[in-house]
Design an enzyme around this catalytic site. Structure first.
Site, PDB file in Angstrom:
ATOM      1  N   TYR A 151       0.861  -1.207   0.000  1.00 13.79           N
ATOM      2  CA  TYR A 151       0.000   0.000   0.000  1.00 13.79           C
ATOM      3  C   TYR A 151       0.888   1.244   0.000  1.00 13.79           C
ATOM      4  O   TYR A 151       0.670   2.180  -0.769  1.00 13.79           O
ATOM      5  CB  TYR A 151      -0.951   0.007   1.199  1.00 13.79           C
ATOM      6  CG  TYR A 151      -1.809   1.258   1.234  1.00 13.79           C
ATOM      7  CD1 TYR A 151      -2.743   1.516   0.232  1.00 13.79           C
ATOM      8  CD2 TYR A 151      -1.655   2.209   2.252  1.00 13.79           C
ATOM      9  CE1 TYR A 151      -3.510   2.682   0.248  1.00 13.79           C
ATOM     10  CE2 TYR A 151      -2.422   3.369   2.271  1.00 13.79           C
ATOM     11  CZ  TYR A 151      -3.343   3.603   1.259  1.00 13.79           C
ATOM     12  OH  TYR A 151      -4.095   4.762   1.268  1.00 13.79           O
ATOM     13  N   LYS A 155       1.217   4.316  -2.818  1.00 10.19           N
ATOM     14  CA  LYS A 155       1.044   5.741  -2.547  1.00 10.19           C
ATOM     15  C   LYS A 155       2.343   6.525  -2.769  1.00 10.19           C
ATOM     16  O   LYS A 155       2.301   7.714  -3.115  1.00 10.19           O
ATOM     17  CB  LYS A 155       0.482   5.944  -1.134  1.00 10.19           C
ATOM     18  CG  LYS A 155      -0.971   5.477  -1.011  1.00 10.19           C
ATOM     19  CD  LYS A 155      -1.894   6.266  -1.954  1.00 10.19           C
ATOM     20  CE  LYS A 155      -3.348   5.874  -1.858  1.00 10.19           C
ATOM     21  NZ  LYS A 155      -4.225   6.687  -2.727  1.00 10.19           N
TER      22      LYS A 155
END
Ligand code: NDP
Ligand code: 8X3
Length: 250
Positions: A151, A155
């Site tokens: 994750y 990002k």
């Protein structure tokens, strides 16, 4: 002239709150997401305030994304503002135990989906030499936390893409920036933990950001005068200092 904003992931959380914030300010809206019933309900609610068009597609599907955007009705074709918000975390596991389907979902939605949507919209902005793109990154794009691995990578990629877009689109006068929140109480953790009970405690013991808090910052960025570009915002709730430091009531 009334501006048109295109918001991905408008069926819940930050995207939905941004749609409400923009509608209050009279911006014309194109709202996207996979849950058609939610899109229809939001359209019905916001049509009292502004013109709304809904697009029901999965940002992972390159062709569906291109076709949905190319097929926009005349009144909604001219997009002034793109909010690349669709995305989620899937899982929270140490890298050695990670689920490859979770990894694919995060890279396909958060990174590739953002690129597919941008690719379909940027040419009209470069042709007009105007426009604004805001990518919703995360504090997870600025630092890596335990079990955040993929994750956080997705990002970090959003942040790199934002910076790359800002450089490449500079000759066209297009504003590009990122809004990077810390913990926001939305459906995010329900998706991350696949509806499991772990999601119930993520925001307990402190007051996390609300989706509206982020939406207000996004509206601030799109309402600046032409010479001002909000390039990068990192925002936390007061109780959060970084990804792993959160003051909780015991
Ligand atoms: P939500 O789960 O409430 O909203 C996610 C949105 O993304 C939904 O509207 C969902 O719509 C849409 N979406 C997800 N997958 C797809 C897909 N494949 N195709 C199209 N749309 C999709 O979470 P948030 O509002 O919190 O998240 C919004 C953004 O903010 C994300 O990019 C997230 O990473 C980021 N963020 C969230 C934080 C948080 O703590 N909540 C903090 C920092 C950043 P649908 O399911 O209908 O398709
Ligand atoms: C969402 C914030 O800390 O859960 O991007 O990764 S966090």
């Amino acid at each position: 002239m009334t501006k048109t904003a295109f918001i991905t992931g408008a069926t819940s959380g930050i995207g939905e709150a941004t749609a409400y914030e923009f509608a209050k300010q009279g911006l014309r809206l194109v709202l996207c997401g996979r849950r058609l019933n939610r899109l229809e309900t939001i359209k019905e609610a916001l049509e009292r305030l502004t013109d709304v068009h809904i697009l029901n597609f999965d940002v992972r599907d390159k062709q569906a994304t291109q076709e949905a955007i190319a097929g926009l009705p005349e009144a909604f074709k001219h997009i002034d503002i793109l909010i690349n918000n669709a995305g989620n975390a899937h899982g929270l596991d140490p890298i050695q135990e990670g689920n490859t389907e979770d990894w694919e979902a995060m890279m396909d939605i958060n990174v590739k989906g953002l690129l597919y949507v941008s690719k379909a919209i940027i040419p009209q902005m470069t042709a007009r030499k105007s426009g604004q793109i805001i990518n919703i990154g995360s504090s997870a794009g600025k630092e890596v936390y335990p079990k955040g691995n993929v994750y956080c990578a997705s990002k970090h990629a959003v942040l790199a893409i934002t910076e790359g877009m800002r450089i490449d689109l500079n000759p066209y006068g297009i504003k590009v920036g990122a809004v990077n929140p810390g913990m926001v109480e939305t459906e995010f953790s329900k998706v991350r933990f696949k509806g499991g009970t772990q999601a119930n405690t993520v925001y307990s013991g402190f007051e996390a950001l609300k989706a509206k808090d982020v939406a207000e910052v996004i509206y601030f960025a799109v309402s600046r005068p032409p010479h001002v570009n909000i390039a990068d915002v990192l925002m936390f709730c007061t109780a959060q200092a970084n990804s792993v430091t959160v003051l909780k009531e015991s």
